[in-house]
Design a protein around this motif. Structure first.
Motif, short mmCIF file in Angstrom:
data_model
loop_
_atom_site.label_atom_id
_atom_site.label_comp_id
_atom_site.label_asym_id
_atom_site.label_seq_id
_atom_site.Cartn_x
_atom_site.Cartn_y
_atom_site.Cartn_z
N TYR A 1 -17.16 -25.40 0.40
CA TYR A 1 -17.51 -24.18 1.14
C TYR A 1 -17.68 -24.50 2.63
O TYR A 1 -17.17 -23.77 3.50
CB TYR A 1 -18.80 -23.61 0.56
N GLU A 2 -18.38 -25.59 2.93
CA GLU A 2 -18.60 -25.98 4.33
C GLU A 2 -17.28 -26.36 5.01
O GLU A 2 -17.09 -26.05 6.20
CB GLU A 2 -19.58 -27.15 4.39
N TYR A 52 -16.45 -17.44 -0.38
CA TYR A 52 -16.43 -17.57 1.08
C TYR A 52 -15.82 -16.32 1.71
O TYR A 52 -16.34 -15.80 2.71
CB TYR A 52 -15.65 -18.82 1.51
N ASP A 63 -20.51 -26.89 -2.69
CA ASP A 63 -21.13 -26.62 -1.38
C ASP A 63 -20.35 -27.31 -0.26
O ASP A 63 -20.17 -26.74 0.84
CB ASP A 63 -22.58 -27.09 -1.36
N GLU A 64 -19.89 -28.52 -0.49
CA GLU A 64 -19.14 -29.26 0.53
C GLU A 64 -17.78 -28.60 0.78
O GLU A 64 -17.31 -28.54 1.93
CB GLU A 64 -18.97 -30.71 0.11
N ASP A 113 -15.46 -23.21 5.84
CA ASP A 113 -16.13 -22.55 6.95
C ASP A 113 -15.75 -23.19 8.28
O ASP A 113 -15.44 -22.50 9.26
CB ASP A 113 -17.64 -22.61 6.75
#
Length: 427
Positions: free
Chosen positions: A308-309, A369, A305-306, A312
């Motif tokens: 992915y962030e 993503y 998740d980190e 982004d």
């Protein structure tokens, strides 16, 4: 028997966040993988690849567009007899050495025209490895700063590098190099810097060269009357001025400029941490931004998740700064990590390698993503052979001894395959 764990310097510990293993473990703590990623020893070779190995998945060697239409980019590619197509390729150590991107650059320019060498970065003066087709040197002392090892006294630029002269009045030699003697000629130099810089004179050997120059606080553009392959710039700088890169172009009215920006050990997060004034690529207006990151995330502690962030945040920044530019992400191929294991009954240890399973996690995060946000992706993980590919690459001499980087031959294969995928998407 309790093992003795080797002392790890504070700097290495901060860079790698490696915790010591429990004393009763049969695996000794080893910082080699981290040190290699921050300061890799990538060997140059004259050996280029001759055939594409059977385990390369050529049927997958394409760009997945994810609903994006590259019509503007295709139009630009079709008009490079009179227009310049600018590509910026951003990444980590796989990009810094320029072995793969150098191959892609030469093939793109052979197909669409050569507008010049493009961006060169003073990596050696900053204290790290530099591509072999150019030279930036000085007889005076410079202080350096790098993305992964920053100096408070030297401002970084958008390249993730900055060098500052010790004296306000200094000289810098810039040259293109070639093993065949056909070095790239240039008649325009764009010097990207933080602070003020004024050119006093330019020479080639003992020959003074007439020139014209325009100056701003961030870009100095120098135009020469004739093409050169080596010049020495004499200039003055204001206190605190640093140089982050130079674009060399040849004055052709069309063709391709292929700029590579690579930093050893870099991640999406580390590029996101650049100061606000370094978020733009100088005055470069890219038609295509290629991003090859993710390998170092596979050795770090970020969760999926980190990661992915971080992706982004990076992509949103690129889209905000360059809304007209197309963006392409690539995935990293499978690599391996090493540990040292005590030889039973002996005091010595031996190095063992195993596939870094987190690479597959990172690859899947990048693919997700791109699907979620309609971003084109080049799945190098799949093209290179998918799961288990690293063993094949080692066997065929396509991977370096560290089993993280490619060999020179492996990078040339990588660069050629990426070119094929790009060309097919631009037709």
């Amino acid at each position: 028997m309790r093992l003795k764990i080797k002392h790890i310097s504070l700097l290495t510990a901060l860079l790698c966040s490696i915790a010591a293993l429990p004393a009763k473990s049969q695996e000794a703590a080893d910082t080699t993988d981290c040190e290699i990623r921050v300061a890799p020893q990538i060997e140059f070779s004259d050996e280029d690849f001759d055939i594409i190995p059977s385990f390369i998945r050529q049927g997958s060697n394409h760009i997945e567009m994810n609903g994006t239409d590259w019509h503007s980019l295709r139009d630009k590619a079709a008009a490079t007899d009179s227009l310049t197509m600018t590509i910026v390729h951003i990444g980590d150590s796989h990009i810094q050495a320029d072995f793969a991107t150098g191959k892609t650059r030469s093939l793109m320019q052979a197909q669409y025209g050569n507008a010049g060498r493009g961006l060169i970065v003073p990596l050696k003066l900053a204290g790290t490895n530099e591509p072999r087709d150019y030279l930036i040197k000085s007889e005076t002392k410079w202080h350096g700063s790098k993305l992964m090892k920053r100096s408070e006294n030297v401002a970084l630029g958008f390249t993730g590098v900055g060098i500052a002269p010790e004296c306000d009045s200094t000289r810098l030699t810039v040259a293109t190099l070639s093993r065949t003697g056909n070095a790239e000629q240039f008649n325009t130099l764009k010097i990207y810097h933080c602070g003020t810089l004024f050119i006093d004179s330019i020479s080639a050997g003992d020959r003074a060269i007439a020139f014209s120059a325009t100056h701003t606080d961030s870009v100095t553009t120098v135009t020469l009357p004739d093409p050169e392959t080596e010049v020495t710039l004499a200039f003055n700088t204001a206190p605190g001025t640093s140089i982050s890169g130079i674009v060399l172009s040849n004055g052709n009215k069309g063709g391709v400029l292929y700029h590579a920006i690579g930093n050893n050990g870099a991640t999406f997060h580390s590029y996101n941490s650049l100061p606000e004034n370094c978020r733009r690529l100088g005055d470069i207006s890219p038609d295509l931004i290629i991003v090859s990151l993710g390998a170092n995330e596979a050795f770090g502690k970020q969760t999926a998740d980190e990661i992915y962030e971080s992706i982004d945040a990076f992509v949103k920044r690129m889209k905000h700064c360059y809304p007209e530019s197309d963006i392409l992400l690539t995935t990293p191929m499978e690599c391996q990590k090493s540990t040292r294991v005590r030889v039973k009954g002996k005091r010595r240890t031996r190095r063992t390698y195993a596939v870094n399973d987190k690479i597959l996690t990172v690859r899947n995060v990048i693919l997700k993503y791109c699907r979620d946000h309609d971003v084109p992706v080049y799945d190098w993980y799949e093209v290179a052979g998918g799961t288990g590919a690293s063993r094949q690459w080692v066997k065929e001499g396509l991977m370096a001894k560290d089993r993280i980087h490619h060999s020179y031959k492996g990078y040339r294969l990588h660069g050629s395959l990426l070119y094929d995928a790009l060309k097919n998407s631009l037709q």
